[in-house]
Motif scaffolding. Structure first.
Motif, short mmCIF file in Angstrom:
data_model
loop_
_atom_site.label_atom_id
_atom_site.label_comp_id
_atom_site.label_asym_id
_atom_site.label_seq_id
_atom_site.Cartn_x
_atom_site.Cartn_y
_atom_site.Cartn_z
N GLY A 1 6.42 -1.63 6.68
CA GLY A 1 6.31 -2.29 5.41
C GLY A 1 5.99 -0.89 4.28
O GLY A 1 6.84 -0.97 3.24
N VAL A 2 5.28 -0.10 4.86
CA VAL A 2 5.11 1.32 3.97
C VAL A 2 6.39 2.01 3.91
O VAL A 2 6.96 2.42 2.80
CB VAL A 2 4.10 2.12 4.65
CG1 VAL A 2 4.01 3.64 3.71
CG2 VAL A 2 2.74 1.51 4.79
N LYS A 3 7.03 2.32 4.89
CA LYS A 3 8.23 2.82 4.77
C LYS A 3 9.51 2.10 4.22
O LYS A 3 10.52 2.67 3.39
CB LYS A 3 8.78 3.33 6.35
CG LYS A 3 7.98 4.20 6.91
CD LYS A 3 8.54 4.74 8.42
CE LYS A 3 7.77 6.00 8.71
NZ LYS A 3 8.43 6.52 10.08
N LEU A 4 9.24 0.91 4.23
CA LEU A 4 10.42 -0.11 3.43
C LEU A 4 10.06 0.14 2.01
O LEU A 4 11.11 0.25 1.28
CB LEU A 4 10.19 -1.58 3.79
CG LEU A 4 11.04 -2.53 3.08
CD1 LEU A 4 12.28 -2.28 3.38
CD2 LEU A 4 10.75 -4.01 3.46
N ILE B 1 0.79 -1.19 -0.05
CA ILE B 1 0.05 0.02 -0.04
C ILE B 1 0.86 1.40 0.03
O ILE B 1 0.39 2.28 0.16
CB ILE B 1 -1.21 0.04 1.05
CG1 ILE B 1 -0.38 0.22 2.61
CG2 ILE B 1 -1.78 -1.20 1.04
CD1 ILE B 1 -1.07 0.18 3.77
N GLY B 2 2.02 1.00 -0.24
CA GLY B 2 3.01 2.25 0.10
C GLY B 2 2.83 3.38 -1.12
O GLY B 2 2.96 4.53 -0.70
N ASP B 3 2.03 3.08 -2.18
CA ASP B 3 1.89 4.03 -3.30
C ASP B 3 0.35 4.88 -2.78
O ASP B 3 0.00 5.67 -3.63
CB ASP B 3 1.92 3.69 -4.63
CG ASP B 3 3.39 3.44 -5.12
OD1 ASP B 3 4.25 3.94 -4.58
OD2 ASP B 3 3.50 2.56 -5.79
N PHE B 4 -0.39 4.15 -1.86
CA PHE B 4 -1.72 4.47 -1.76
C PHE B 4 -1.59 5.20 -0.20
O PHE B 4 -3.10 5.89 -0.21
CB PHE B 4 -2.47 3.48 -1.63
CG PHE B 4 -2.62 2.63 -2.96
CD1 PHE B 4 -3.61 2.98 -4.00
CD2 PHE B 4 -1.66 1.76 -3.41
CE1 PHE B 4 -3.56 2.48 -5.13
CE2 PHE B 4 -1.85 1.27 -4.93
CZ PHE B 4 -2.75 1.58 -5.55
N VAL B 5 -0.73 5.67 0.37
CA VAL B 5 -0.85 6.44 1.73
C VAL B 5 0.33 7.36 1.82
O VAL B 5 1.23 7.57 1.14
CB VAL B 5 -0.47 5.43 2.98
CG1 VAL B 5 -1.61 4.36 2.90
CG2 VAL B 5 0.79 4.59 2.62
#
Length: 201
Positions: free
Chosen positions: A41-44, A22-26
């Motif tokens: 996971g997002v920051k990774l 979800i990194g591109d969605f938050v």
């Protein structure tokens, strides 16, 4: 990198995988919205993208694409690298690709009430068309690029990107191999760094 690479670089940790997807969605202060492992996971994901964008081997691969594809060269190299990861999957993971992919889909689906609604719309297409498992051959890349070409606002030539991949296969394969080894090492170190950074004192 594209989704298969982000899945691989979650290193078997389900909540890290969710965040990585979800990194591109938050944006913004995600710590208030998600639990620690998903935040990691997002920051990774963000760290993987930044490292990829600035890696000299990736830039070199993109240079041969730019005359034909211009601004879309970065998107194309991301998808090419997922192609090589899928095609040579057995060199990188002991679990068969089909089993790995199904486990990823099931993991993401089990967090459907946690992730952004906009992502779930993308995930529905991803699972239906098997984006993760389908990029390991030229026809899968052709279908994906043709679909993207229909959605772009500017002239992209994406519908010929599978031909370019076929014509420059060995050059791009070697670049992927050199880069991905560095990316795996960087991602493992970044994951451990984020776990320490976000651990309670």
């Amino acid at each position: 990198m594209n989704y298969l690479a982000h899945a691989y670089l979650s290193f078997g940790e389900p909540k890290v995988l969710v965040g990585n997807f979800i990194g591109d969605f938050v944006r913004g202060s995600i710590e208030k919205s998600y639990e620690k492992e998903i935040v990691i996971g997002v920051k990774l994901h963000w760290a993987i993208d930044k490292y990829t964008d600035n890696h000299p081997v990736v830039k070199e691969a993109q240079e041969i694409l730019k005359p034909e594809y211009g601004r879309y060269s970065t998107v194309i190299t991301d998808m090419y690298f997922d192609y090589f990861l899928a095609k040579y999957w057995n060199n990188y993971h002991h679990i068969p690709l089909e089993d790995f992919v199904q486990d990823v889909y099931e993991t993401i689906d089990s967090f459907r009430n946690v992730v952004p609604e906009k992502f779930m719309k993308t995930f529905a297409y991803m699972r239906y068309w098997d984006w993760l498992g389908g990029y390991g051959d030229l026809d899968g890349i052709r279908q994906a690029m043709t679909g993207m070409a229909k959605r772009t606002k500017f002239q992209s030539n994406l519908d010929t990107a599978h031909i370019f991949l076929d014509e420059h296969h060995e050059f791009l394969r070697l670049h992927f191999g050199d880069f991905f080894e560095d990316l795996v090492s960087h991602s493992k170190n970044k994951l451990q760094e984020l776990k320490l950074e976000l651990s309670p004192v």
